[in-house]
Scaffold this active site. Structure first.
Site, PDB file in Angstrom:
ATOM      1  N   GLY A  47       0.848  -1.181   0.000  1.00  0.00           N
ATOM      2  CA  GLY A  47       0.000   0.000   0.000  1.00  0.00           C
ATOM      3  C   GLY A  47       0.884   1.231   0.000  1.00  0.00           C
ATOM      4  N   GLN A  52       3.077  10.008   1.024  1.00  0.00           N
ATOM      5  CA  GLN A  52       4.355   9.291   1.036  1.00  0.00           C
ATOM      6  C   GLN A  52       5.184   9.530  -0.218  1.00  0.00           C
ATOM      7  OE1 GLN A  52       2.478   5.301   2.153  1.00  0.00           O
ATOM      8  NE2 GLN A  52       4.473   5.232   3.167  1.00  0.00           N
ATOM      9  N   CYS A  94       6.244   0.245   7.414  1.00  0.00           N
ATOM     10  CA  CYS A  94       5.805   1.357   6.570  1.00  0.00           C
ATOM     11  C   CYS A  94       6.984   1.795   5.706  1.00  0.00           C
ATOM     12  CB  CYS A  94       5.330   2.512   7.451  1.00  0.00           C
ATOM     13  SG  CYS A  94       4.790   3.953   6.524  1.00  0.00           S
ATOM     14  N   LEU A  95       6.735   2.028   4.414  1.00  0.00           N
ATOM     15  CA  LEU A  95       7.820   2.414   3.503  1.00  0.00           C
ATOM     16  C   LEU A  95       8.469   3.741   3.909  1.00  0.00           C
ATOM     17  CD1 LEU A  95       6.308   1.472  -0.002  1.00  0.00           C
ATOM     18  CD2 LEU A  95       8.018   0.204   1.319  1.00  0.00           C
ATOM     19  N   HIS A 136      -4.254   1.413   7.615  1.00  0.00           N
ATOM     20  CA  HIS A 136      -2.889   1.944   7.641  1.00  0.00           C
ATOM     21  C   HIS A 136      -2.765   3.129   6.669  1.00  0.00           C
ATOM     22  CE1 HIS A 136       1.685   1.357   7.685  1.00  0.00           C
ATOM     23  NE2 HIS A 136       1.475   2.191   6.681  1.00  0.00           N
ATOM     24  N   GLU A 137      -3.247   2.910   5.435  1.00  0.00           N
ATOM     25  CA  GLU A 137      -3.113   3.955   4.408  1.00  0.00           C
ATOM     26  C   GLU A 137      -4.005   5.153   4.728  1.00  0.00           C
ATOM     27  OE1 GLU A 137      -0.611   3.663   2.647  1.00  0.00           O
ATOM     28  OE2 GLU A 137      -0.294   1.526   2.964  1.00  0.00           O
ATOM     29  N   HIS A 140      -2.370   7.550   6.947  1.00  0.00           N
ATOM     30  CA  HIS A 140      -1.433   8.470   6.282  1.00  0.00           C
ATOM     31  C   HIS A 140      -2.136   9.750   5.829  1.00  0.00           C
ATOM     32  CE1 HIS A 140       2.395   6.437   6.137  1.00  0.00           C
ATOM     33  NE2 HIS A 140       1.867   5.322   5.658  1.00  0.00           N
TER      34      HIS A 140
HETATM   35 CO    CO Z   1       2.773   3.457   5.663  1.00  0.00          CO
END
Ligand code: CO
Length: 169
Positions: A47, A52, A94-95, A136-137, A140
């Site tokens: 995701g 991000q 998380c990226l 999660h997304e 963000h």
């Molecule tokens: Co993330």
């Protein structure tokens, strides 16, 4: 085609901003979404949210689940609801926070309503892993990160890694 964007890492302030709604789903949005898919796939993420990649807009994408049940999907101006049941803890990364993982408690079930890349509304419901990815997304888009949701113990455990990111790696 050259890419305009790249992954934004914590503590970049864009990750802490509440993202703005998309007013019109046009070609510039579709370009952004295309780049988000490229970046997510390259990073082997499941995701990715627009903040991000430095764009404070209410958009996220999800990739195929390991079991292949979920194709690439785009969610524009998403709304989450349908929460029922007990929170369940699961390991998340998380990226934007490389090297940091922790147990995050989330709702096991969710309903999502959003627009697709053509600007068409759709609705999905899941009691599966993807419901966790949505949460999660969605976080963000609200400026919330996994380090905010970890248990006190996990937060202590990742403190050094967080400090390293804060001092620029
Ligand atoms: Co993330």
């Amino acid at each position: 085609m050259a890419r305009k964007r790249q992954i934004v890492l914590y503590p970049d302030p864009v990750l802490r901003r509440r993202a703005k709604s998309v007013e019109r789903v046009d070609d510039s949005i579709r370009d952004l979404v295309r780049e988000m898919f490229e970046i997510m796939d390259e990073e082997e993420g499941i995701g990715l949210a627009a903040p991000q990649v430095g764009e404070s807009l209410r958009i996220f994408v999800t990739g195929p689940h390991a079991d292949g049940t979920h194709p690439h999907m785009t969610y524009i101006n998403p709304v989450l609801s349908g929460f029922d049941g007990e929170l369940q803890a699961h390991d998340e990364g998380c990226l934007s926070l490389p090297g940091i993982r922790g147990e995050i408690r989330r709702q096991p079930h969710a309903v999502i309503e959003a627009l697709d890349v053509e600007g068409k509304p759709f609705r999905m419901e899941s009691g599966d892993f993807i419901a966790r990815v949505w949460q999660h997304e969605f976080d963000h888009l609200e400026g919330i990160l996994i380090i905010d949701r970890m248990t006190a113990l996990d937060r202590l455990r990742v403190r050094r890694a967080v400090k390293e990111l804060e001092s620029g790696g």
